[in-house]
Design an enzyme around this catalytic site. Structure first.
Site, mmCIF file in Angstrom:
data_model
loop_
_atom_site.group_PDB
_atom_site.id
_atom_site.type_symbol
_atom_site.label_atom_id
_atom_site.label_comp_id
_atom_site.label_asym_id
_atom_site.label_seq_id
_atom_site.Cartn_x
_atom_site.Cartn_y
_atom_site.Cartn_z
ATOM 1 N N CYS A 192 0.864 -1.176 0.000
ATOM 2 C CA CYS A 192 0.000 0.000 0.000
ATOM 3 C C CYS A 192 0.900 1.225 0.000
ATOM 4 O O CYS A 192 1.688 1.423 0.936
ATOM 5 C CB CYS A 192 -0.897 -0.022 1.238
ATOM 6 S SG CYS A 192 -2.008 1.383 1.270
ATOM 7 N N CYS B 296 -3.423 6.864 -4.942
ATOM 8 C CA CYS B 296 -3.146 5.424 -4.823
ATOM 9 C C CYS B 296 -1.708 5.120 -5.265
ATOM 10 O O CYS B 296 -1.387 5.141 -6.462
ATOM 11 C CB CYS B 296 -4.138 4.587 -5.636
ATOM 12 S SG CYS B 296 -4.031 2.830 -5.227
HETATM 13 O O1 PYC Z 1 -1.919 3.769 -1.951
HETATM 14 O O2 PYC Z 1 -1.400 1.787 -2.708
HETATM 15 C C1 PYC Z 1 -2.186 2.573 -2.200
HETATM 16 C C2 PYC Z 1 -3.529 2.081 -1.820
HETATM 17 C C3 PYC Z 1 -4.054 0.853 -2.056
HETATM 18 C C4 PYC Z 1 -5.338 0.860 -1.532
HETATM 19 C C5 PYC Z 1 -5.568 2.090 -0.974
HETATM 20 N N1 PYC Z 1 -4.440 2.839 -1.166
#
Ligand code: PYC
Length: 317
Positions: free
Chosen positions: A93, A243
């Site tokens: 993550c 993300c």
């Molecule tokens: O930042 O990799 C990320 C992530 C995955 C799910 C929520 N954030």
């Protein structure tokens, strides 16, 4: 501990570009001293109710991502971590790793510089900069299939790339949605329908693993920013940050298409307007994405797990 005594769990909350991370720093389950992948398997098989207690309602919410701080196997690493959410576990993550580093700095356990972190999918490195920003260099990321057609009931045919960035993603470009916060309900329904369609038609990651993240891309209105995204997470919450693993998957696709050189900066905006700065390096033919962002600690708390509480271990769907 006597059966009727409450269990106490120390957590530190942070957010990275709006996406929360709740790091368990004390009081988590003993998962032994095996690899992080083995410990994740044990977490899932023997302690899944603890995951739910930490992130699910009524203590948490669907958007909360948890992290269990672990002792690393390799003493060169500053820490190990297992990330989890409202429905299960994450390989890696990105926003959570930025949150972890900001939290370790807040606890004065680390200083600016480079730190290695063990995760269930491999070792990542993170640089804590003097100004508090964090650059995470992720596990090797790659595209396993390009321009895959998917027929989505109610929406028609779309195309996307299947890529690994520490989790499996389907990255969609040819959609007609406006990527705006006011459209989050429609964006969630659309990406959820895509995920169901992929599952139904057997579109999966390279190892047959389910694609549990769906990412839509569109233009950003911010100066100097290359793209805006909407990312659907496995438990139907959307990522408030751009993300980290999703941006890694995107960078791997751009590189595969000849649209991103080593060291070239790619700025990715999230649906709430936060921005990560990404780039790649290539070693032994593998693409290693780096993601820069900031996290802020916003709570320090002790969770109380009272065995008399019928919803002590969270509401599970
Ligand atoms: O930042 O990799 C990320 C992530 C995955 C799910 C929520 N954030």
């Amino acid at each position: 501990m006597p059966d009727n005594e409450s269990r106490r769990v120390s957590v530190i909350d942070s957010h990275t570009g709006g996406e929360p991370t709740r790091l368990v720093v004390k009081g988590g389950p003993d998962l032994g001293d095996g690899s992080l992948a083995d410990r994740l398997a044990r977490f899932r098989s023997d302690n899944d109710s603890f995951r739910s207690a930490v992130v699910n309602e009524p203590r948490g919410s669907d958007v909360m991502v948890g992290g269990l701080l672990c002792a690393p196997v390799d003493s060169c690493c500053a820490a190990g971590v297992i990330f989890f959410n409202n429905v299960g576990y994450l390989g890696m993550c990105g926003h959570g790793t930025i949150g972890l580093i900001a939290t370790l700095a807040y606890l004065k356990r680390i200083s600016p510089g480079e730190h290695r972190i063990e995760t269930p999918v491999g070792v990542v490195s993170a640089v804590l900069h003097e100004n508090g920003e964090v650059t995470v260099t992720n596990v090797a990321s790659y595209r396993s299939a390009a321009n895959v057609a998917a027929q989505v009931p109610g929406y028609g045919q779309i195309h996307g790339d299947v890529a690994w960035g520490g989790n499996w993603f389907f990255l969609v470009h040819d959609h007609k949605m406006e990527l705006a916060l006011k459209n989050v309900a429609e964006l969630t329904s659309f990406t959820w329908a895509i995920r169901q369609a992929l599952r139904e038609h057997g579109v999966a990651g390279a190892d047959g693993k389910e694609i549990d993240h769906v990412e839509l891309f569109g233009p950003s209105q911010l100066p100097g920013v290359d793209s805006k995204n909407f990312v659907l997470c496995p438990g139907k919450a959307y990522d408030r940050s751009p993300c980290g693993t999703g941006t890694s998957a995107k960078l791997a696709c751009l590189h595969a298409d000849g649209k991103l050189r080593e060291g070239q900066i790619w700025r990715q905006e999230s649906i709430v307007g936060s921005v990560f700065e990404g780039s790649i390096s290539v070693r032994d033919g593998k693409v290693y994405p780096s993601i820069k962002g900031s996290a802020f600690v916003n709570a320090e708390a002790e969770l109380v797990l009272d065995p008399r509480d019928p919803l002590c271990m969270g509401i599970r769907s």
